[in-house]
Write an enzyme that holds these catalytic residues in place. Structure first.
Site, mmCIF file in Angstrom:
data_model
loop_
_atom_site.group_PDB
_atom_site.id
_atom_site.type_symbol
_atom_site.label_atom_id
_atom_site.label_comp_id
_atom_site.label_asym_id
_atom_site.label_seq_id
_atom_site.Cartn_x
_atom_site.Cartn_y
_atom_site.Cartn_z
ATOM 1 N N ALA A 230 91.983 62.285 74.999
ATOM 2 C CA ALA A 230 91.522 60.923 74.738
ATOM 3 C C ALA A 230 90.532 60.446 75.783
ATOM 4 C CB ALA A 230 92.716 59.968 74.707
ATOM 5 N N CYS A 231 90.571 61.013 76.973
ATOM 6 C CA CYS A 231 89.835 60.484 78.117
ATOM 7 C C CYS A 231 88.358 60.890 78.098
ATOM 8 C CB CYS A 231 90.477 60.967 79.411
ATOM 9 S SG CYS A 231 89.577 60.489 80.896
#
Length: 294
Positions: free
Chosen positions: A27-28
């Protein structure tokens, strides 16, 4: 909050195959830069990859919940925090990803994503695949440095400023700055195949990660609604399509993980006070590749 100090400087870090493990969360956007570079340069053959759950725990941080027994099989830890404390027992955070870890000492040797990207592009060059492109060519070095920082500040960090703005005037100011910067990129891509010309560089990796998150996460979670890539930025849209066809970009882009990371866990609770991952949007337009003559 304290400052994290690596046991090595950028210049001192030993460059050896199979010594390091890159810890990422899908997600990052900061970690995403480094995972694209790792595959694009062929470093996936010499740097192993660890993946934490994309849902960040408000209490425990980044957790290795995707692995058997909730423990990374190589590093033998259950969370990223343990790696930082193993490096410096007095460190008080933040315990972030990406993190490049020495598999012998289990210490975090580098965690700033732009530094890691540069490390992979330059100092790890002896370990690149023979066909790997130069992501940091000398004649573009100054431009790359400028754009990397500008994208980080005006697009990536700015999206969080928009989302966390508590006053209407601040929100509107940040939105204006955000789309002014996108307008600048749209104009540049009207003439260039990639951000800095015909050659793919670090700056394209830095730009791709916030762009790919705009429609699936930032648009609604941060209220960045003024314009849309698909209707207002045709050059950016086709640029994203072209990058998405490159395996290193496509393979590292996990839309479900991105949505889970932003709509649940720490960020989701702060923004929505609930744990709901939305259905959609349809991102199949990324597969509709158009030939781009520049």
């Amino acid at each position: 909050m304290t400052t994290y100090h690596s046991p090595y400087s950028f210049e001192e870090l030993p460059i050896e195959p199979h010594r390091y493990r890159l810890v990422q969360a899908r997600a990052c956007p900061f970690a995403h830069r480094t995972t694209i570079a790792r595959e694009l340069l062929g470093l996936d053959e010499v740097i192993s990859l660890a993946t934490v759950d994309s849902v960040h725990s408000p209490e425990e941080g980044w957790l290795f919940r995707l692995d058997e027994n909730n423990e990374d099989p190589v590093l033998k830890v259950k969370d990223v925090k343990s790696l930082y404390l193993n490096t410096d027992a007095t460190y008080e955070g933040p315990y972030t990803v990406p993190a490049l870890v020495d598999t012998d000492s289990k210490k975090v040797v580098m965690s700033e994503s732009l530094d890691l990207l540069r490390l992979f592009s330059t100092r790890f060059q002896p370990l690149h695949q023979k066909t790997a492109i130069d992501l940091y060519p000398k004649h573009l070095a100054e431009e790359i440095d400028t754009w990397n920082q500008a994208i980080s500040d005006q697009l990536l960090i700015m999206s969080y400023k928009i989302g966390y703005a508590e006053e209407q005037a601040d929100y509107e100011k940040y939105v204006q700055l955000y789309f002014d910067f996108l307008d600048q990129i749209e104009e540049k891509l009207a003439k260039n195949r990639y951000l800095l010309g015909e050659q793919l560089t670090e700056s394209d990796l830095v730009l791709y990660t916030p762009l790919i998150r705009l429609e699936v996460a930032y648009k609604y979670i941060f209220s960045i609604l003024k314009k849309s890539i698909r209707t207002d930025y045709p050059n950016i849209m086709n640029y994203m399509r072209e990058l998405y066809q490159i395996p290193a970009f496509r393979n590292s882009t996990d839309f479900e993980a991105i949505k889970a990371g932003y709509y649940t866990g720490t960020l989701g609770q702060r923004s929505f006070k609930r744990e709901i991952v939305p259905v959609g949007p349809d991102m199949s337009w990324l597969n509709e590749l158009h030939h781009r003559d520049k």
